[in-house]
Design a protein around this motif. Structure first.
Motif, PDB file in Angstrom:
ATOM      1  N   THR A  20       0.803  -1.220   0.000  1.00 51.00           N
ATOM      2  CA  THR A  20       0.000   0.000   0.000  1.00 51.00           C
ATOM      3  C   THR A  20       0.837   1.271   0.000  1.00 51.00           C
ATOM      4  O   THR A  20       0.299   2.356  -0.163  1.00 51.00           O
ATOM      5  N   LYS A  52      -1.798   2.280  -8.858  1.00 47.12           N
ATOM      6  CA  LYS A  52      -2.537   2.039  -7.620  1.00 47.12           C
ATOM      7  C   LYS A  52      -3.923   1.557  -8.012  1.00 47.12           C
ATOM      8  O   LYS A  52      -4.591   2.170  -8.839  1.00 47.12           O
ATOM      9  N   VAL A  53      -4.334   0.440  -7.415  1.00 46.04           N
ATOM     10  CA  VAL A  53      -5.666  -0.084  -7.666  1.00 46.04           C
ATOM     11  C   VAL A  53      -6.402  -0.207  -6.347  1.00 46.04           C
ATOM     12  O   VAL A  53      -5.791  -0.410  -5.297  1.00 46.04           O
ATOM     13  N   ARG A  54      -7.706  -0.054  -6.407  1.00 45.15           N
ATOM     14  CA  ARG A  54      -8.520  -0.148  -5.201  1.00 45.15           C
ATOM     15  C   ARG A  54      -8.838  -1.613  -4.934  1.00 45.15           C
ATOM     16  O   ARG A  54      -9.387  -2.313  -5.769  1.00 45.15           O
ATOM     17  N   ASP A  59      -8.899  -0.114   0.269  1.00 44.88           N
ATOM     18  CA  ASP A  59      -7.509   0.341   0.306  1.00 44.88           C
ATOM     19  C   ASP A  59      -6.908   0.330  -1.096  1.00 44.88           C
ATOM     20  O   ASP A  59      -7.292  -0.481  -1.940  1.00 44.88           O
ATOM     21  N   SER A  60      -5.952   1.215  -1.338  1.00 44.29           N
ATOM     22  CA  SER A  60      -5.242   1.235  -2.610  1.00 44.29           C
ATOM     23  C   SER A  60      -3.939   0.467  -2.471  1.00 44.29           C
ATOM     24  O   SER A  60      -3.201   0.657  -1.507  1.00 44.29           O
ATOM     25  N   THR A  61      -3.674  -0.403  -3.447  1.00 37.06           N
ATOM     26  CA  THR A  61      -2.438  -1.176  -3.452  1.00 37.06           C
ATOM     27  C   THR A  61      -1.765  -1.036  -4.808  1.00 37.06           C
ATOM     28  O   THR A  61      -2.431  -0.737  -5.808  1.00 37.06           O
TER      29      THR A  61
END
Length: 164
Positions: A20, A52-54, A59-61
């Motif tokens: 993250t 960054k993906v949700r 959360d964004s990772t």
């Protein structure tokens, strides 16, 4: 350890962990015996086309798209890259010239290439200078090059030059 080897490990870590933050990635690299800094990790993520993906919980990772066409950089990413690295924007005919700190032009070029802007025919990066070729050279400098330069200045948070 070289850049290619480190980036291979970064790719493996992103696939195996929910990363993250860049600081978390630095820690994961350290656990693998790879000493790195946040700045190096940031450049690696850009080079790898990480986005960054949700996640399901909101959360964004970080993730690396598997398909090259999916590596389009979002405007927020482009704005961050330009704000961090672009120090000057100029135009000449159908070329927008971007200046960066030494050794940084490739970072901006990579992000711009992945942004898939229709008015960008291509980019050429040197050490601290990036040429952005505008796709319609028949229009005057008040046309697409000037409009693109204005957009890129806005992304970088730079003041507009005074005319005349």
């Amino acid at each position: 350890m070289g850049r290619t080897q480190r980036q291979h490990i970064v790719t493996r870590l992103l696939a195996a962990h929910r990363v993250t933050s860049q600081e978390q990635l630095v820690d994961l690299l350290a656990a693998e015996g790879v000493s790195s800094t946040q700045a190096t990790v940031s450049r690696d993520l850009v080079d790898l086309g990480a986005i960054k993906v949700r996640a399901g919980d909101g959360d964004s990772t970080y993730a690396i798209p598997e398909q090259p066409h999916a590596q389009k950089a979002p405007d927020d990413h482009l704005r961050r890259i330009f704000g961090d690295w672009v120090v000057e924007v100029n135009t000449t005919d159908n070329i927008v010239v971007l200046r960066t700190p030494p050794g940084s032009a490739h970072v901006v070029g990579s992000a711009l290439d992945r942004a898939d802007l229709p008015e960008v025919a291509g980019t050429v990066a040197g050490d601290d200078t990036l040429f952005v070729v505008v796709s319609d050279p028949d229009r005057p400098v008040t046309g697409p090059a000037a409009a693109l330069a204005e957009r890129l200045r806005d992304l970088a948070g730079l003041a507009h030059p005074n005319p005349g």
